[in-house]
Design a protein around this motif. Sequence first.
Motif: not given
Length: 171
Positions: A56-57, A71-76, A80-81
Amino acid sequence: MKLRNNIFTALLLAIGFILHQITPGILGGMKFDFLLSFIFISLLINDTFKNAMLTALLGGLLSALTTTFPGGQIPNIIDKLFTCITLFAVIKYIRCFNLNFFIVALIGGLGTLLSGTIFLLSAVFITGTPIPVKTLIITVVIPTSLINGIGAVFIYGAIKKALKISGIIID
């Protein structure tokens, strides 16, 4: 968790990362997330909680590096988590049944649908989306779910055959 299992997970994610990197962004910056297929295969082959968290990480960080969504970095990382934790539970439950290609396709398709939906919902709350969520789900998430479901079957079969031929045992 043994080092060889971590290396195998990292190898699968590296292959998925390369595919994710070369896939062009389409509608609204969204791209087909082929890294997900390799995440699911990693969870199917090594179904420990430690591997699920590692996958996940690493998968979230690799997806965040290649995202074309504004801005999709944090949502990715978030998607996944949640997806890996959920699929870990599903795979543990399914292990009591025979793991056939239909189940692998189902895990690949439903996992991608879950991941894409979580990604879009978290992106809406964090950054907003340039295109309506419903449009993105219909044009990107659902087709990717179908492709990843089918792709997961072929990838899983090839990897299992390669492991059997090479004599590598993943515990």
